[in-house]
Design a protein around this motif. Sequence first.
Motif, short mmCIF file in Angstrom:
data_model
loop_
_atom_site.label_atom_id
_atom_site.label_comp_id
_atom_site.label_asym_id
_atom_site.label_seq_id
_atom_site.Cartn_x
_atom_site.Cartn_y
_atom_site.Cartn_z
N SER A 1 0.91 -1.53 0.13
CA SER A 1 0.02 -0.56 -0.13
C SER A 1 0.97 1.22 0.17
O SER A 1 0.09 2.14 0.03
N SER A 2 2.59 1.41 0.26
CA SER A 2 3.40 2.24 -0.02
C SER A 2 3.20 2.59 -1.67
O SER A 2 3.62 2.46 -1.97
N ASP A 3 2.63 4.35 -1.39
CA ASP A 3 2.58 4.97 -2.23
C ASP A 3 4.29 5.58 -2.87
O ASP A 3 4.03 5.37 -4.29
N VAL B 1 -8.47 6.85 -2.36
CA VAL B 1 -8.45 6.68 -1.08
C VAL B 1 -9.21 6.25 -0.70
O VAL B 1 -9.48 6.27 0.82
N THR B 2 -10.34 5.39 -1.23
CA THR B 2 -11.71 3.81 -0.84
C THR B 2 -10.45 3.26 -0.21
O THR B 2 -10.75 2.74 1.35
N GLU B 3 -9.29 2.77 -1.05
CA GLU B 3 -8.55 1.71 -0.32
C GLU B 3 -7.69 2.19 1.46
O GLU B 3 -8.28 1.76 2.11
N LEU B 4 -6.84 3.26 1.38
CA LEU B 4 -6.67 4.04 1.90
C LEU B 4 -7.87 4.02 3.46
O LEU B 4 -7.36 3.69 5.02
N LEU B 5 -8.64 5.00 3.74
CA LEU B 5 -10.05 4.48 4.48
C LEU B 5 -10.43 3.07 4.96
O LEU B 5 -10.09 2.89 6.12
N LEU B 6 -10.48 2.36 4.02
CA LEU B 6 -10.91 0.82 4.17
C LEU B 6 -9.77 0.56 5.29
O LEU B 6 -10.26 -0.63 6.07
N LEU B 7 -9.03 0.38 4.50
CA LEU B 7 -7.08 0.07 5.57
C LEU B 7 -7.42 0.70 6.66
O LEU B 7 -7.31 -0.76 8.09
N VAL B 8 -7.89 1.58 6.76
CA VAL B 8 -7.37 2.01 8.46
C VAL B 8 -8.65 1.85 9.20
O VAL B 8 -8.31 1.27 10.36
N THR C 1 0.76 -7.83 18.14
CA THR C 1 -0.95 -7.35 16.88
C THR C 1 -1.05 -5.86 17.07
O THR C 1 -1.65 -5.42 16.14
N SER C 2 -1.57 -5.03 18.16
CA SER C 2 -1.67 -3.62 18.24
C SER C 2 -1.36 -2.59 17.81
O SER C 2 -1.38 -1.72 17.45
N LEU C 3 0.15 -2.77 18.01
CA LEU C 3 1.20 -2.27 18.14
C LEU C 3 1.35 -2.37 16.27
O LEU C 3 1.31 -0.82 15.88
N ILE C 4 1.68 -3.36 15.39
CA ILE C 4 1.17 -3.03 14.27
C ILE C 4 0.33 -2.49 13.38
O ILE C 4 0.72 -2.10 12.95
N LEU C 5 -1.11 -3.28 14.14
CA LEU C 5 -1.68 -2.44 13.11
C LEU C 5 -2.18 -1.07 14.05
O LEU C 5 -2.55 0.18 12.61
N THR C 6 -1.07 -0.14 14.50
CA THR C 6 -1.51 1.17 14.71
C THR C 6 -0.25 1.83 14.41
O THR C 6 -1.07 2.65 13.15
N LEU C 7 0.59 1.22 14.23
CA LEU C 7 1.48 1.65 12.63
C LEU C 7 1.45 1.70 11.97
O LEU C 7 1.81 2.76 10.89
N PHE C 8 0.81 0.75 11.48
CA PHE C 8 0.22 -0.32 10.07
C PHE C 8 -0.78 2.19 9.93
O PHE C 8 -1.70 2.24 8.96
N THR C 9 -2.32 1.90 11.06
CA THR C 9 -2.96 2.94 10.67
C THR C 9 -2.46 4.17 10.52
O THR C 9 -2.68 5.16 9.77
N PHE C 10 -0.77 4.81 11.29
CA PHE C 10 -0.78 6.29 12.09
C PHE C 10 -0.66 6.48 9.57
O PHE C 10 -0.13 7.13 9.01
N VAL C 11 0.89 5.63 8.65
CA VAL C 11 0.89 5.32 7.77
C VAL C 11 0.22 5.55 7.06
O VAL C 11 0.24 6.39 5.99
N GLN C 12 -0.29 4.79 6.43
CA GLN C 12 -2.33 5.04 5.67
C GLN C 12 -2.48 6.60 6.18
O GLN C 12 -3.00 7.40 4.78
N LEU C 13 -3.07 6.94 7.62
CA LEU C 13 -3.10 8.06 7.20
C LEU C 13 -2.52 9.12 6.71
O LEU C 13 -3.01 9.58 6.77
N GLN D 1 -0.11 8.69 4.70
CA GLN D 1 -0.32 8.84 2.70
C GLN D 1 -1.39 9.87 2.63
O GLN D 1 -1.23 10.25 1.18
N LEU D 2 -2.39 9.09 3.71
CA LEU D 2 -4.02 9.71 3.08
C LEU D 2 -3.38 11.42 2.71
O LEU D 2 -3.90 12.01 1.98
N PHE D 3 -3.02 11.89 3.92
CA PHE D 3 -2.53 13.31 4.24
C PHE D 3 -2.10 13.97 3.00
O PHE D 3 -1.67 14.81 2.60
N PHE D 4 -0.89 13.47 2.38
CA PHE D 4 -0.04 14.13 1.75
C PHE D 4 -0.37 14.06 0.71
O PHE D 4 0.10 14.66 -0.16
N MET D 5 -1.07 12.47 0.11
CA MET D 5 -1.48 12.19 -0.59
C MET D 5 -2.70 13.75 -1.18
O MET D 5 -2.86 13.91 -2.54
N ALA D 6 -3.06 14.22 0.04
CA ALA D 6 -4.34 15.66 -0.02
C ALA D 6 -3.62 16.85 -1.11
O ALA D 6 -4.20 17.48 -1.38
#
Length: 735
Positions: free
Chosen positions: A116-118, A360-367, A405-417, A419-424
């Motif tokens: 999912s990295s852009d 955008v849909t992909e990133l939001l659904l992943l978050v 698991t929570s740590l990995i998914l939290t990092l993943f969430t911040f990365v996706q958010l 990416q969404l911000f910098f994409m915007a």
Amino acid sequence: MRDLQKSQMEVVNKTLTEATAVMKTLHTPKASLIHIESLVCLTAMLLLLRTIFGSLGRRHNVRKLKFMLWAGSTLGLVDTISSFFITYTLGLMHETSFQTELFPVWATFLIVFFRSSDSFSAYNGLEDNDWRKNYHWQRLFENILLAKLLSMHVRMSPMIWGVMTIWGVMTIWGVFCLLQFAQLMVSKKAKSLLTAQGYDLQRSTKLISDYMSSEHQTSDPCNPDPIQMRGYNYVVRGEETTWVNGSPLEITDKVVTVVKVWACQGSLLSSTGGDKDGKLKDICLSFSLYKLLSLRFCSYSLPKEAHKKLWTLIRNGLLEEKNGYERAFRVIEVELSFLFDLLYTKCPIIFQPVLWQLKVTELLLLVIGSQATIGLCFASYNLNRPQDEVQLATSGGLSIDVLVTSLILTLFTFVQLGQLFFMAISEWAKVSLLCKYVQTPSWHEKKCMPKLIGLICRMRSRKPWERKLRQYSLLESHGYTPPLWLYNQITAAYIDQKRDGKKESKPAELSSEVKQAVFHYLMLNSGVLENGEASLRLNQVAGKLSWACRLETQTQVIIVWHIATSICEHEVRISDSNFLVASSLSKYLAYLVEFSPELLPNHPYDSEFVFDKVIIESRKLLKGCTTGGEKIRKLKEIGNTTDDTSSLMKWGAQLGQQLLDVGEGPNFIWKVLAEFWAELMVYVAPSDDAKAHAEHLVMGGEFVTHLWALVSHAGMEREPPVEQPTLNRSPSRPN
């Protein structure tokens, strides 16, 4: 004696017993789980670094960061090893003798995280893209392993919460794969991961090339107006529709041009309203110029009339107004950021029509999916677990598996958010919004839409380039010897070797004074560039100093003038803008000779040969000199000798003495030097090696690359070389 031997045998037996016990513990289910969790955490951290450092290379040329980026590219610590760890970890999960519902969770999110990295981190430039041809085969193999792992855990999971967790991650994975497939289908990029390596770039640039071959004839028949952009029908966006239809590019309502942007009546783009400084319209101009610059990477060229029109735009439009050099630099800076994205990121794919909505849909659904998965994991592990289940927990009963698991998914969430911000707020999003605004008259009358677009377009979270001049001083670094423990025949197979004398000085900021001086000489030329003699003629010192502009190679010219400037820097140092310009450009061009000779006119090997020779000369002539003052005094002695030795060090010393003897004071000396170096900076900018400049975009960018883009648009060329003296005899010069 026997007691001693018996005691030693007991110690040996005890040690062997303990070692055997340790070896057995390494093959227990808990040890396997720890091994898998460690790999999962390590891979997640590598993927996080991949995302963070993927875009830092073009903004920072720091040595430590360069090493990290080099390691991430050459050694594969970011892409290759991350992919290997994912595949290896999936294999371990298949082979374990125990089961846990978190295996499919970890596997799914690592794969999604990786894909999912852009942006892709690149350090070696265009060559980094070649090895990605096997990208889709690797992804297919990972999908097969993950599908098998998910199906196995669905059948074997004993608890309803475990099944729900697995079905949840299966849904996330399935939606992600569908969106990825949809993006490929919409973008028609299935045959190549990056447009820089695909047929699509050739086809799109062909459209622009054919259009620009006659644009200067079909546009406004009156003289073009570079202030209001009348007559400049350069394409900004919309050629995609022509591209799909396969017909020649024509200006229709669906195609946005520069002249349409400037003619827009909306308040957002009005010079008396929301765009008083013209920065919003200039974003569209940068995007249009980027399309023209990309022609050079596909061996297309523009006719001379088109270059003349572009030069009129630069000279009478960008550089005409007060502080025009700042505007010209800003326009080119953004243009090169588009070029970087074309060659090294997926932005050209993501921001195609319809595709960005899917992203955008992909990133939001992943978050949303990652946060929902955390909840499912906690709910599942709060239930009574089977006694024989393998899991890691603290003494208080807190599940380490769930925390990981929570740590990995939290990092993943911040990365996706992130990416969404910098994409915007990316330059691509700004161009898309501005062009949509131009094409939608109903938006012109609204109040909220122009304010929102204006807010996004004026957001600058990160500088696009490093904005520094790398520096090298021959007199300071000629005695440097690289450490043998790091640079030797053994390490030569793994890292580039440093030569003697190759040591950077502290970089200098790219000041307004430097930009103003260089762009001033860009304005003065008539289309054919000279290597400094024009500035010497203007200052009426060409008769005395022009001999130093007529050496055998341009590398020799740079080194001789660099030595002379170093002498003046020590003897007549002043606080003046001319001093700043001359000293920083002298050391910058010396840096290019040593560290980036491929960006200069001469063959890189010739430059390296000349540099190695001058290092040997300097070490011999300045032997025993430890301070700067001692070196300057020695050089002045060498310059006053009457022998006919062909030595760059001697020529530089003689030129330095001539500058000191000009007789009109320090201010005039530095005026001559500042204008000479500014003209020489423009002279070295033209280059047919577009790939070399593209390579340096991933390492912070170079000031000479910005000038290369400008002179490429203007179609400027260097003057034909005059007959040069050889190194076997000294150049003729006045006494």
